[in-house]
Design a protein around this motif. Structure first.
Motif, PDB file in Angstrom:
ATOM      1  N   LEU A   1       0.821  -1.211   0.000  1.00  0.00           N
ATOM      2  CA  LEU A   1       0.000   0.000   0.000  1.00  0.00           C
ATOM      3  C   LEU A   1       0.858   1.265   0.000  1.00  0.00           C
ATOM      4  CD1 LEU A   1      -2.802   1.454   0.487  1.00  0.00           C
ATOM      5  CD2 LEU A   1      -2.266   1.250   2.929  1.00  0.00           C
ATOM      6  N   ILE A   2       0.629   2.122  -0.973  1.00  0.00           N
ATOM      7  CA  ILE A   2       1.284   3.443  -1.006  1.00  0.00           C
ATOM      8  C   ILE A   2       0.191   4.489  -0.830  1.00  0.00           C
ATOM      9  CG2 ILE A   2       2.775   5.006  -2.301  1.00  0.00           C
ATOM     10  CD1 ILE A   2       3.591   2.659  -4.087  1.00  0.00           C
ATOM     11  N   PRO A   3       0.257   5.326   0.207  1.00  0.00           N
ATOM     12  CA  PRO A   3      -0.779   6.349   0.381  1.00  0.00           C
ATOM     13  C   PRO A   3      -0.807   7.320  -0.801  1.00  0.00           C
ATOM     14  CG  PRO A   3       0.661   6.232   2.311  1.00  0.00           C
ATOM     15  CD  PRO A   3       1.285   5.385   1.251  1.00  0.00           C
ATOM     16  N   GLU A   4      -1.881   8.041  -0.940  1.00  0.00           N
ATOM     17  CA  GLU A   4      -2.014   9.042  -2.004  1.00  0.00           C
ATOM     18  C   GLU A   4      -0.800   9.977  -1.997  1.00  0.00           C
ATOM     19  OE1 GLU A   4      -5.645  11.689  -3.653  1.00  0.00           O
ATOM     20  OE2 GLU A   4      -5.084  12.102  -1.591  1.00  0.00           O
ATOM     21  N   GLY A   5      -0.238  10.217  -3.165  1.00  0.00           N
ATOM     22  CA  GLY A   5       0.912  11.125  -3.264  1.00  0.00           C
ATOM     23  C   GLY A   5       2.185  10.569  -2.650  1.00  0.00           C
TER      24      GLY A   5
END
Ligand SMILES: *Cc1c(COP(=O)(O)O)cnc(C)c1O
Length: 297
Positions: free
Chosen positions: A143-147
């Motif tokens: 998972l990569i958070p937004e931005g």
């Protein structure tokens, strides 16, 4: 780590014109727009250690969030393809249906699976319960958070700071950067003894101060956040901004875009004209890239 190796170090271009001379400011533009053809600017710097972390964890796929014109989605799709990782981009369904943007087309062409959710669901994108259901559905991707707004994004930005100091032979008095999520500004601030000028590209960007300070663990005195150079809001523009960009591009032989770096430089030039800086000040302004979003003119 191994996102395909770019042109490092990126050039540090000296910017000299009537405004810098009158203000007595030594201005340098750090050309991270040249870092990679599809993973440009601060996205490459932020993804470097995020992707290394994903690989170390043995992940086969990445899941992240973004708007229909998100440079972060664009860069994640490109990087995933180059590294052989599957990518899933979660976008607001309303946006997805209304406008099939160049960005989303690029993402799909480079193997990203676009998953549309409702606006109400999108608002929950940081809630653990919502996220665990989403991740379960896609076979537990990284998972990569937004931005890319997470601590793993910071070491790549710190490398950019030390790269600049090496090129300049000293620490610039100020680092100037555009802020969307504020992660790049936070990375600069997380390097010891930096002074950062962050220019919000969003309207109502005041919330960014807290985000930047929280991520960077630095105190308020090292950060100046400017919230008045948004030109109507995210990705909005005015003739005054576009005129500034055109003149800067011609004068200094560098392309800018109107979403981030163009607004940051406009702000910096305004500050120089208002004698914000003492004579002899050295400023490094970061060209964060994103030129695929440039308006043609
Ligand atoms: C994403 C982006 C930014 C904003 O970076 P944050 O770390 O989210 O503040 C600035 N410039 C460009 C060109 C970008 O693509």
């Amino acid at each position: 780590m191994d996102i395909p190796i770019p042109n490092l170090p990126t050039p540090l271009q000296s910017i000299d014109d009537e405004t810098t001379r009158r203000a007595g400011v030594r201005l340098y533009l750090k050309r991270d727009d040249l870092i990679h053809p599809t993973i440009s600017g601060n996205k490459w710097r932020k993804l470097k250690y995020i992707l290394a972390d994903a690989r170390r964890g043995g992940y086969q796929s990445l899941l992240t969030f973004g708007g229909a014109r998100s440079n972060h989605l664009y860069a994640t799709a490109a990087a995933g393809e180059l590294l052989g990782l599957r990518t899933i981009g979660v976008v607001r369904g309303e946006e997805y249906r209304e406008k099939d943007t160049e960005t989303l087309r690029f993402c799909r062409e480079h193997g990203m699976r676009i998953h549309a959710i409702s606006r109400a669901e999108y608002r929950r994108k940081e809630e653990p319960e919502f996220l665990s259901t989403l991740l379960a559905r896609f076979d537990r991707p990284y998972l990569i958070p937004e931005g890319g707004a997470c601590p793993m994004a910071l070491p790549g930005i710190r490398e950019l700071v030390s790269e600049t100091i090496g090129q300049l032979g000293k620490r610039p008095d100020f680092f100037a950067v555009a802020a969307g999520t504020g992660t790049t500004a936070a990375g600069m601030l997380s390097f010891p003894d930096t002074q950062v000028l962050a220019f919000s590209s969003l309207k109502g960007g005041g919330f960014l101060r807290e985000e930047i300070l929280r991520l960077s663990n630095r105190d308020n005195s090292c950060l100046e956040l400017f919230t008045d150079y948004h030109f109507g809001g995210y990705a909005r523009h005015t003739p005054v901004l576009l005129d500034f960009i055109r003149r800067f591009e011609q004068r200094h032989q560098v392309l800018l875009e109107h979403v981030y770096t163009g607004k940051m430089l406009f702000g910096l030039y305004d500050l120089m004209q208002k004698d914000y800086f003492a004579a002899g000040t050295t400023v490094m302004a970061l060209h964060t890239g994103g030129l695929q979003g440039r308006l043609s003119n």
